[in-house]
Design a protein around this motif. Structure first.
Motif, short mmCIF file in Angstrom:
data_model
loop_
_atom_site.label_atom_id
_atom_site.label_comp_id
_atom_site.label_asym_id
_atom_site.label_seq_id
_atom_site.Cartn_x
_atom_site.Cartn_y
_atom_site.Cartn_z
N LEU A 159 0.85 -1.19 0.00
CA LEU A 159 0.00 0.00 0.00
C LEU A 159 0.88 1.23 0.00
N ARG A 179 0.90 4.89 1.28
CA ARG A 179 0.17 5.72 2.24
C ARG A 179 0.18 7.20 1.89
N ASN A 180 0.99 7.59 0.92
CA ASN A 180 1.05 9.00 0.54
C ASN A 180 1.05 9.13 -0.97
N CYS A 181 0.31 10.13 -1.46
CA CYS A 181 0.33 10.44 -2.89
C CYS A 181 1.07 11.76 -3.08
N ARG A 229 -1.93 0.48 -6.11
CA ARG A 229 -1.51 -0.59 -5.20
C ARG A 229 -0.58 -1.51 -5.98
N HIS A 241 -5.08 6.52 1.12
CA HIS A 241 -3.95 5.92 0.42
C HIS A 241 -3.86 6.47 -1.01
N CYS A 242 -2.70 6.26 -1.62
CA CYS A 242 -2.55 6.54 -3.05
C CYS A 242 -3.47 5.60 -3.83
#
Length: 235
Positions: free
Chosen positions: A170, A172-174, A221, A217-218
């Protein structure tokens, strides 16, 4: 360039901030004597702070003769300071809006020149950029290590904040967070191609990137796959 957070933090020291502001406003490079006199500091103290600002990438040193003379007897060039041409930006969480703007602008310019759809060009350029980032990651990690480590390290280096969860990773940052909210299909498609280029560039076999948006999330995946395949960059 020093760590950008450290560079910005260096300006928290009051005298250092005064010196930086002085040099930044100057119309020409200034000497340590001029700087010390302008902010009322001992010469050695001013020199220490100026050189620390150079170390942090905030200032640059140039050497010039102030007398206008040259040749034998003209004396040694003076050590002068001017603001660095480097741009320092700090964003927490990590954001890469300037990078996105370059990708989009370059795609629009190429589309005008070639007639090819801008989105096709954008996705292709994003994929190529991801592959370039993979090369940078490989240079930074000469050991190469296990494939799983290379994937997470490369993603972390770009600010995606990867988190292994079962057979998936995953993000967690975009880095393009606000853009993705306003132009979800365009930016998430670009992001998918970027990450796919990154994975292919580090030869991460057995994993594939796909769109799977989830809150916090971004949109991308990374999951285990029977075989790795490049994404279509024409979508």
């Amino acid at each position: 360039m020093a760590d950008p957070v450290a560079a910005v933090a260096a300006l928290d020291e009051p005298n250092r901030r005064k010196l930086y502001d002085l040099v930044a406003r100057a119309t020409c490079p200034i000497s340590k004597d001029e700087a010390a006199a302008a902010v009322d500091l001992p010469r050695t103290t001013a020199a220490f702070h100026l050189d620390k600002l150079v170390e942090m990438g905030l200032l640059t040193v140039v050497h010039e003769r102030r007398t206008g003379r040259s040749g034998p007897g003209a004396g040694r060039p003076a050590k002068l300071y001017r603001r660095s041409d480097e741009q320092i930006a700090v964003s927490l969480p990590d954001r890469r809006y300037e990078a996105a703007s370059h990708l989009v602008t370059d795609a629009l310019v190429e589309a005008e020149q070639t007639g090819e759809p801008a989105r096709v060009i954008l996705n292709r350029r994003a994929y190529e950029w991801g592959a370039d980032l993979a090369g940078q990651a490989a240079e930074a990690d000469a050991s190469r290590g296990p494939a799983s480590n290379r994937v997470t390290e490369a993603l972390a280096r770009f600010g995606f904040e990867p988190l292994a969860e079962g057979g998936s990773i995953l993000l967690r940052n975009c880095p393009f967070h606000s853009l993705a909210h306003r132009h979800t299909e365009l930016v998430c498609g670009m992001n998918l191609c970027l990450i796919s280029g990154l994975l292919d560039g580090i030869e991460a076999s057995g994993v594939t990137a796909h769109l799977d948006p989830s809150p916090g999330h971004c949109c991308v995946r990374i999951s285990q796959a029977p075989s790795s395949r490049s994404p279509s960059v024409s979508r």
